[in-house]
Enzyme design. Structure first.
Site, short mmCIF file in Angstrom:
data_model
loop_
_atom_site.label_atom_id
_atom_site.label_comp_id
_atom_site.label_asym_id
_atom_site.label_seq_id
_atom_site.Cartn_x
_atom_site.Cartn_y
_atom_site.Cartn_z
N PRO A 276 0.85 -1.20 0.00
CA PRO A 276 0.00 0.00 0.00
C PRO A 276 0.88 1.25 0.00
CG PRO A 276 -0.73 -1.58 1.66
CD PRO A 276 0.60 -2.04 1.16
N GLU A 277 0.62 2.15 -0.92
CA GLU A 277 1.36 3.40 -0.98
C GLU A 277 0.48 4.51 -0.40
OE1 GLU A 277 3.30 3.97 -4.81
OE2 GLU A 277 3.37 1.80 -5.12
#
Length: 277
Positions: free
Chosen positions: A2-3
């Site tokens: 997840p960014e």
């Protein structure tokens, strides 16, 4: 992994689901998830704490509690799942927060790389991972002059430099590829060889891509779902990441994939030419 856009979407989901809830009990099934303090103390101190809100800094979530701040990093595949009633756990459920109203928040992590740390109120900003973060990729926080100075003193290729959270917070493999395509910069271009126009365009691309991705709820690649169990849809707007062999939406040249600093990297060989130093 997840960014920033995905973590921001998780944050919003958590606020809508658990804000105002009081913790009655915590079960920890994989102790290494808890970085600080010792697991038993972590469990004891959280009992009776109310979740006032959930904040984000870079890729970190910060749970604001009554007397503490809990820093959470999802790493590769961590996610939070919310349930209205007691729910059977699977082998990837590692921490369970049981609230006084009977609802539950479960931290699920296939890779077991995620980490949590419980800190006294007001001290999360001093947590090692947070002190090393660069500015948020917003027009207000991301200063062009400072960015120019950082790039000018670095001979590192631009892609791995942008992946370094000390330069700008929250960028990962997906969004760096997209940003560099938008800015027409080759991922292997040494940072100090970018001219002022390149740097200005790069900063604008970072802000634009991250903003669009946040509004789209992030990018769903394989396993990502937000706290509400929903998939993001920015993958519908990707120009290079995962588009190997497809025509560039700007010039029609097939997108290629190479390795840059051990990371799979997507680019348009026509739009993103490596300039000689």
């Amino acid at each position: 992994m997840p960014e920033l856009p995905e973590v921001e979407t998780v944050r919003k989901g958590l606020v809508s689901l658990v804000q105002g809830k009081t913790i009655a009990k915590i079960d920890v099934y994989w102790p290494r998830i808890v970085e600080f303090p010792e697991v038993e103390i972590f469990q004891q101190q959280l009992i009776g704490e109310t979740i006032e809100t959930v904040e984000r800094r870079g890729k970190y979530l910060i749970f604001q509690l009554t007397h503490y701040e809990m820093v959470s990093h999802l790493r590769m595949e961590g996610k939070y799942e919310y349930f209205d009633q007691p729910t059977p756990l699977d082998k990837h459920s590692h921490v369970r927060f049981i609230f006084t109203d009977g609802t539950e928040l479960i931290y699920h992590d296939v890779r077991k790389f995620g980490r949590m740390a419980l800190l006294k109120k007001g001290t999360a900003k001093d947590y090692k991972g947070l002190t090393q973060l660069g500015p948020e990729p917003t027009d207000a926080d991301f200063n062009l002059v400072d960015f120019k100075k950082q790039l000018k003193k670095s001979t590192t290729m631009i892609k791995p430099l942008l992946l370094n959270q000390k330069v700008v917070a929250g960028l990962g493999n997906i969004y760096v590829d997209e940003v560099l395509w938008l800015a027409k910069i080759h991922p292997e271009q040494p940072a100090n060889t970018l001219n002022p126009q390149n740097v200005r365009r790069l900063r604008e691309a970072i802000i634009e891509v991250i903003d669009k991705a946040k509004k789209a709820g992030g990018t769903t690649i394989r396993t990502y779902l937000n706290a509400l169990g929903e998939a993001g849809h920015f993958q519908q707007e990707l120009h290079v990441y995962g588009q190997t062999g497809k025509p560039c939406t700007r010039c029609g040249t097939p997108i290629i994939k190479i390795k840059v600093a051990q990371r799979g990297t997507h680019l348009c060989p026509h739009c993103q030419k490596l300039k000689k130093v």
